[in-house]
Scaffold this active site. Structure first.
Site, PDB file in Angstrom:
ATOM      1  N   HIS A 166     -80.792  -1.133   0.521  1.00  0.00           N
ATOM      2  CA  HIS A 166     -80.116  -1.655  -0.670  1.00  0.00           C
ATOM      3  C   HIS A 166     -79.377  -0.562  -1.432  1.00  0.00           C
ATOM      4  O   HIS A 166     -78.428  -0.845  -2.163  1.00  0.00           O
ATOM      5  CB  HIS A 166     -81.141  -2.347  -1.583  1.00  0.00           C
ATOM      6  CG  HIS A 166     -80.570  -3.411  -2.458  1.00  0.00           C
ATOM      7  ND1 HIS A 166     -79.295  -3.358  -2.991  1.00  0.00           N
ATOM      8  CD2 HIS A 166     -81.104  -4.583  -2.896  1.00  0.00           C
ATOM      9  CE1 HIS A 166     -79.074  -4.447  -3.722  1.00  0.00           C
ATOM     10  NE2 HIS A 166     -80.146  -5.199  -3.678  1.00  0.00           N
ATOM     11  N   ASP A 394     -70.955 -16.169  12.360  1.00  0.00           N
ATOM     12  CA  ASP A 394     -70.983 -16.663  13.735  1.00  0.00           C
ATOM     13  C   ASP A 394     -70.718 -15.506  14.695  1.00  0.00           C
ATOM     14  O   ASP A 394     -69.633 -14.934  14.701  1.00  0.00           O
ATOM     15  CB  ASP A 394     -69.918 -17.759  13.893  1.00  0.00           C
ATOM     16  CG  ASP A 394     -69.828 -18.297  15.313  1.00  0.00           C
ATOM     17  OD1 ASP A 394     -70.610 -17.860  16.180  1.00  0.00           O
ATOM     18  OD2 ASP A 394     -68.965 -19.163  15.549  1.00  0.00           O
TER      19      ASP A 394
END
Length: 445
Positions: A166, A394
């Site tokens: 992060h 995708d």
């Protein structure tokens, strides 16, 4: 946890390798911003994307794995800091990334899970953890800041676990990387990442401390400590938590909005779905937990500041462009007052964040460092993943049918639902003794 662990699905790691950028990248040091360097951001964002079983002819797992691995190497060229290593700067002022093309980790594995196992909450907090087998435990000790694991499930489905440090990127930045990574895997990019829009922008100095004319300051309750009236932390250890998963369709979100109209001074249209749903979750969680009435409770959530600072941050900035919003009240007020009360607290917390507010946070973190860490007592942390675009990632095997955190913990995650853009899934682990009451309250709109 022994009994639960023994019933866990078997995960077999087939390969674990370092993937380096496919082309030469700069060898230098990159300074992370004051915001990036905050102590409470030194953990891993862990996404889990589940894809439908591959039933069509000609599917070659080895080919898909090779394409994904090659796409990772190519994506690491424009995003080369994700192939570096993080350390504390010698002067101790903040963090920096040593960029030498060291590489990210790629893991291929198989598991006994099926796609239907992800339609509901996991049985316990860490049930899905091995779908990201290598945990980015501590990047300051040399761990790679990016891990990708492709796991083939027993029914032909696939799981992609991704862990980002992060301190290098926030949710928006991490998903921008995933979109490029996925486009390269499908061949929709010609391999020349230079044509990718938006281009990744570093420019972390934009969120460093700068001299400015101090305006009248605001309170920052996200960093204030509160009295613990109920041994708060002992209630939320992983072994005492039960994961939950509840879907909110668009009509239920609209019912929530409509339910607060009679008691609110504001029109329901002035509340966002996020504000109303967050308030409903917070109130349900607090009521089910039966906290002492005088216990101070906080709801913490990330606020994107890309367009709240002046000037706005450039398109493609993938660092931590967030501050914490904080709604705060007593357990008595939260549980006894109407939903409008909690919703307005959340809205006010969002509205407080402007350019001056951000500069105050940066100044405070720069001056106080370790003391600028949210006090966990009384806190529910909520993270909105439902608007990041994860449901569209995708890799050439279709869009994910489920998006989830790798571990369903005491942090509440709002998730997208496949083919329902205005619906949200709420995942949160709550104390087992309170789970039935929490679910009844949450489902009661």
């Amino acid at each position: 946890m022994t009994a639960m662990a023994s019933s866990a699905a078997e995960v077999q790691v087939k390969e674990a390798v370092l993937v380096t950028p496919s082309d030469p990248t700069a060898n230098h040091l990159l300074k992370l911003s004051t915001v990036d360097s905050q102590l409470f951001l030194r953990f891993t964002i862990e996404y889990l994307l589940i894809y439908r079983p591959l039933r069509f002819n000609g599917v070659d797992r080895d080919d898909i794995t090779s394409r994904v691995k090659a796409a990772l190497a190519r994506a690491l060229v424009p995003y080369y800091p994700l192939a570096g290593r993080v350390r504390v700067r010698p002067d101790g002022s903040c963090l920096e990334v040593v960029c030498r093309g060291q590489g990210a980790v790629f893991v291929e594995a198989t598991a006994d899970f099926t796609v239907s196992d992800f339609e509901k909450a996991p049985r316990y907090v860490t049930e899905w953890q091995r779908l990201l087998a290598l945990q980015v435990a501590d990047v300051l000790k040399g761990a790679p800041p990016l891990v990708v694991q492709l796991t083939w499930l027993s029914d032909g489905a696939a799981a992609l676990g991704v862990g980002f440090s992060h301190c290098i990127c926030d949710g928006i930045g991490s998903v921008e990387f995933l979109k490029l990574f996925a486009q390269l895997a499908t061949g929709r990019r010609n391999g020349a990442a230079v044509d990718f829009k938006p281009k990744p922008i570093w420019q972390r100095h934009l969120l460093d401390k700068t001299p400015f004319k101090q305006q009248p300051g605001q309170s920052h309750p996200e960093f204030s400590r509160v009295i613990d009236h109920c041994k708060f932390m002992t209630r939320f250890t992983p072994d005492k938590l039960t994961p939950t998963s509840v879907k909110f369709d668009e009509w239920r979100l609209n019912e929530l909005k409509n339910s607060i109209t009679p008691t609110s001074q504001l029109r329901s249209l002035s509340f966002t779905s996020f504000e109303v749903l967050s308030a409903h979750i917070w109130k349900s969680w607090a009521t089910a937990s039966n906290f002492p009435p005088q216990q101070i409770l906080k709801l913490l959530f990330s606020i994107d500041i890309r367009h709240r600072v002046k000037p706005s941050l450039p398109t493609g900035f993938y660092g931590n462009a967030i501050v914490l919003g904080c709604a705060q009240t007593t357990a008595k007020n939260l549980t006894e007052k109407g939903l409008a009360y909690a919703t307005e607290l959340i809205k006010e917390a969002k509205n407080r964040v402007d350019n001056n507010y951000v500069k105050e946070v940066v100044d405070s973190v720069s001056l106080n460092g370790a003391s600028c860490v949210p006090d966990p007592v009384g806190v529910l942390i909520l993270s909105q993943w439902s608007r990041l675009g994860l449901e569209n990632v995708d890799f050439g095997i279709g869009r994910p049918v489920h998006v989830a955190p790798v571990c369903t913990d005491k942090y509440c995650i709002l998730l997208p639902i496949d083919d329902h853009s205005r619906s949200v899934k709420v995942m949160l682990a709550v104390p087992s003794v309170a789970v039935d009451k929490y679910l009844n309250l949450l489902r009661d709109v």
